[in-house]
Design a protein around this motif. Structure first.
Motif, short mmCIF file in Angstrom:
data_model
loop_
_atom_site.label_atom_id
_atom_site.label_comp_id
_atom_site.label_asym_id
_atom_site.label_seq_id
_atom_site.Cartn_x
_atom_site.Cartn_y
_atom_site.Cartn_z
N ARG A 1 0.82 -1.29 -0.14
CA ARG A 1 0.14 0.07 0.00
C ARG A 1 0.73 0.79 0.13
O ARG A 1 0.35 2.63 -0.08
CB ARG A 1 -1.06 -0.21 1.83
N LYS B 1 -3.42 6.84 4.84
CA LYS B 1 -2.89 7.57 5.69
C LYS B 1 -2.32 8.80 6.19
O LYS B 1 -1.14 8.53 5.52
CB LYS B 1 -2.44 5.93 6.29
N ASP C 1 1.31 9.54 14.33
CA ASP C 1 0.27 8.82 15.39
C ASP C 1 -1.39 9.69 15.97
O ASP C 1 -2.18 8.46 15.79
CB ASP C 1 0.25 8.00 16.50
N LEU D 1 -2.45 11.66 14.84
CA LEU D 1 -3.92 11.96 13.66
C LEU D 1 -4.53 10.39 12.85
O LEU D 1 -3.65 9.73 12.25
CB LEU D 1 -3.31 12.99 12.83
N LEU D 2 -5.22 9.79 13.57
CA LEU D 2 -5.69 8.28 13.65
C LEU D 2 -6.59 8.33 12.51
O LEU D 2 -5.65 7.02 12.10
CB LEU D 2 -6.60 8.28 14.82
N LEU D 3 -8.02 8.95 11.90
CA LEU D 3 -8.22 8.54 10.91
C LEU D 3 -7.57 8.50 9.39
O LEU D 3 -6.51 9.15 9.19
CB LEU D 3 -9.68 8.95 10.96
N ARG D 4 -8.02 7.84 8.31
CA ARG D 4 -7.56 8.29 6.80
C ARG D 4 -8.20 9.15 6.73
O ARG D 4 -9.21 9.43 7.03
CB ARG D 4 -7.95 7.11 6.16
N ARG D 5 -7.71 10.04 5.62
CA ARG D 5 -7.93 10.83 4.95
C ARG D 5 -8.95 10.64 4.10
O ARG D 5 -8.10 10.39 3.05
CB ARG D 5 -7.22 11.79 4.52
N LEU E 1 -5.39 3.26 0.79
CA LEU E 1 -6.17 2.70 0.22
C LEU E 1 -6.98 2.80 -1.14
O LEU E 1 -7.10 4.05 -1.08
CB LEU E 1 -6.92 2.52 1.73
N TYR F 1 -9.08 -7.88 1.82
CA TYR F 1 -7.56 -8.03 2.40
C TYR F 1 -6.83 -8.78 2.83
O TYR F 1 -5.64 -8.60 2.88
CB TYR F 1 -7.93 -6.33 3.33
N GLU G 1 -12.18 13.12 14.41
CA GLU G 1 -11.37 12.39 15.62
C GLU G 1 -10.85 13.40 16.42
O GLU G 1 -10.37 14.43 16.37
CB GLU G 1 -10.33 12.35 14.46
N THR G 2 -10.42 12.79 17.71
CA THR G 2 -10.33 13.18 18.68
C THR G 2 -8.51 13.09 18.57
O THR G 2 -8.59 12.32 17.99
CB THR G 2 -10.66 13.36 19.69
N SER H 1 -5.17 10.90 19.25
CA SER H 1 -5.02 9.70 19.11
C SER H 1 -6.24 8.98 19.51
O SER H 1 -6.22 7.50 19.87
CB SER H 1 -4.28 8.91 20.22
N GLY H 2 -7.25 9.56 18.86
CA GLY H 2 -9.13 8.74 19.11
C GLY H 2 -9.70 8.85 18.51
O GLY H 2 -9.61 9.99 16.91
N ILE H 3 -11.08 8.15 18.07
CA ILE H 3 -11.77 8.23 17.31
C ILE H 3 -13.39 9.02 18.85
O ILE H 3 -14.08 7.95 19.41
CB ILE H 3 -12.97 7.31 16.58
N LEU I 1 -9.99 0.27 11.68
CA LEU I 1 -11.15 1.40 10.83
C LEU I 1 -10.11 2.59 10.31
O LEU I 1 -9.78 3.31 8.75
CB LEU I 1 -11.54 2.45 11.55
N VAL I 2 -8.54 2.41 10.74
CA VAL I 2 -7.32 2.76 10.33
C VAL I 2 -6.96 1.49 9.16
O VAL I 2 -6.28 2.32 8.13
CB VAL I 2 -6.15 2.95 11.48
#
Lengths: 266, 304
Positions: free
Chosen positions: A5, A41, A46, A48-52, A92, B35, B64-65, B67-69, B270-271
């Motif tokens: 990826r 990603k 780290d 910023l956890l979520l992918r954009r 992804l 995957y 998003e917060t 290191s968290g969601i 989710l990541v």
């Protein structure tokens, strides 16, 4: 599997106020369709956890390069804008349902507002043999990007800015409503702020013109598992929530219910 | 060297490894099959199921917060009948244990779900009395030991399937709710569900989530989850599925040492869609590097 990826950034630079264009070398280039997105990603941070999720702006098939044009709106996109050629991104994609054009459709109206213009760009190259009329609305002269591309690839182009510094003053939906009966498109493809999409939806509906709109919503997994990026889709008795990531992001405009409180922030 | 043993026993069900996809982050598994080989996962907990289909909360449902969601999905799901007819047969094609997360507005609804599931090929039931995003049920049952006892006892009487009770951290002492669930006859515990939280957009002066509040998950809550797993492991004898911000093999080992038998992977899905097997591979590497032949030697092996 993780390494496959990883993609290399070829270039990343500003193209307008707060707008950046990034070129990414990726094996997904030949699979990408207009209106699809890649899920990025963020490296180096780290927290910023979520992918954009960022829509595909254009593809160079010869070079195997995917382009994204994105607005800086928060910490994630700010970090993205600071990356340089040679940096790598975990990506992804291509994900989601993109735009489509039936074989009988010859005339297409492209309607874009602000950063919502970005996902429309690849349509012109992907389906080269159609006749396009582009309606593009920007905030002001400094926000304009890729106008040359749209001028070159479309037969006709209407331009507005909110402050009148370039093109007509006002919003693009006004111009579209004024011109649509002259242009008589067989298909409308639109992306932009929700109030804009609502108006396009009603203009298309009144005239019974097929219309595809690309939606944005805060997203989680991007692959249809987590159920967070929902939008209302009409049902016989009311509505149900569909997934923007896998059922969309492109929907037929007459199937979705657009709520004003749905955000559009790029 | 000899292959390490990764198999664990959760409430009488043998899992090939302790990795368990956590409810609400894995759908019914289908999104992940392109995957990874989902048969490599010890167990899959399907998205929270209710008796009737549920619409879920309005969007935005995620923020998003650091290191968290925060999420406020609100248990959107197609209902138990659709799950049994359409999703379960597909999922059963894979060689992994299936845990069904059940949700009700009333004790009767929880019991009906358990009763229906009793005659279907699922391995375990997870009693979700800790969802922070629904008005009825959920937290209303999970926050107090007496209601935890009441609903657990009633559900247990309606099924022969092994019953895991999913506990909320939004309570004054999680050891008390854990003990109440065990006294009522549950076979295992899973913890923690999300912590109730909030995020605000100062430009709009609005909450980011349409539901105003949501459940916080991810690395931000890991220290709390780890502490709670450890605390609960001191006071109960049933197996614990530990979860809360497990993102890699190191996190998994920490939860095992604190006393978890199962490793719930949620937000990480989710990541990275391959998170479950990535964590499994890292866990195996740790065992090889540290010459641990049996994973059970790690469970609760914290040195105090």
């Amino acid at each position: 599997m993780k390494n496959s990826r990883m993609c290399k950034i070829i270039s990343n630079h500003s193209i307008a106020d707060n707008m950046y264009l990034m070129a990414i070398e990726s094996s997904i280039a030949d699979r990408a369709r207009p209106g699809q997105f890649i899920h990025i990603k963020l490296p180096y941070d780290d927290s910023l956890l979520l992918r954009r999720p960022i829509s595909i702006n254009n593809v160079d098939l010869d070079k195997g390069v995917v382009y994204i044009a994105y607005q800086v709106v928060g910490k994630g996109t700010e970090l993205l804008s600071s990356l340089e050629s040679g940096d790598h991104l975990d990506i992804l994609g291509p994900l989601g349902n993109g735009f489509s054009i039936s074989s009988y459709v010859e005339t297409v109206a492209i309607v874009g507002g602000g950063c919502g213009i970005a996902p429309l760009r690849y349509i012109l190259d992907y389906w080269k043999d159609r006749s396009y009329t582009a309606f593009l609305g920007y905030r002001d002269g400094n926000s304009i990007y890729q106008l040359d591309d749209f001028e070159k690839e479309s037969d006709n182009l209407y331009l507005t800015t909110d402050d009148g510094s370039k093109g007509e003053k006002g919003v693009i939906t006004k111009v579209f409503e004024r011109e649509v009966d002259m242009v008589r498109p067989q298909l409308i493809m639109a992306c932009g702020p929700t109030p804009m999409l609502k108006q396009i939806q009603s203009i298309a509906n009144e005239r019974n013109i097929a219309c595809q709109i690309s939606l944005e919503e805060r997203m989680g997994c991007g692959i249809g598992a987590c159920m967070v990026c929902s939008c209302k889709v009409k049902m016989k008795d009311g509505f149900e929530y569909k997934k923007v990531c896998t059922d969309g992001p492109v929907f037929l405009s007459d199937e979705v219910i657009l709520d004003e409180n749905v955000q559009f922030s790029c | 060297m000899k292959m390490s043993n990764l198999a664990v026993d959760i409430c009488g069900v043998k899992l090939k490894n302790p990795i368990i996809a956590a409810s609400g982050t894995f759908g019914f598994g289908e999104a992940f099959t392109s995957y990874m080989d989902i048969s490599r996962i010890g167990a899959i907990t399907v998205t929270g199921i209710t008796l009737e289909p549920r619409l879920g909360n309005p969007p935005p449902r995620i923020a998003e917060t650091p290191s968290g969601i925060l999420n406020s999905v609100g248990l959107q799901n197609p209902g138990i009948n659709y799950f049994l007819d359409a999703e379960l047969p597909e999922l059963r094609k894979y060689d992994t244990a299936i845990i069904v997360n059940i949700n009700g507005n009333t004790i009767d609804e929880y019991c009906s779900l358990a009763r229906i599931l009793d005659s279907h090929p699922i391995d375990l039931i997870e009693l979700n009395i800790s969802c922070p995003n629904v008005k009825e049920g959920g937290l209303a049952f999970g926050a107090h030991p007496d209601t935890v006892y009441e609903v657990t006892k009633a559900v247990k009487a309606n099924t022969k399937k092994p019953l895991i009770v999913k506990l909320t951290p939004n309570t004054s002492d999680i050891r008390e709710t854990a003990k109440a669930a065990v006294e009522a006859g549950c076979d295992g515990l899973s913890l923690i569900n999300t912590l109730l939280g909030m995020a605000i957009d100062i430009k709009k002066r609005r909450p980011i989530l349409a539901n105003i509040t949501g459940g916080l998950s991810g690395p931000a809550i890991k220290p709390i989850a780890l502490r709670m797993v450890w605390e609960v492991a001191q006071v109960v004898d049933v197996p614990i599925v530990g979860m809360g911000g497990i993102m890699d093999g190191t996190d998994a080992v920490e939860f095992l040492l604190a006393g978890a038998t199962g490793i719930g992977v949620g937000t990480a899905n989710l990541v990275d869609p391959t998170a479950c097997v990535d964590i499994l591979d890292e866990l195996k590497d740790y065992m090889i590097e540290n010459k641990i032949e049996d994973i059970r030697d790690l469970i609760g092996a914290l040195r105090i």
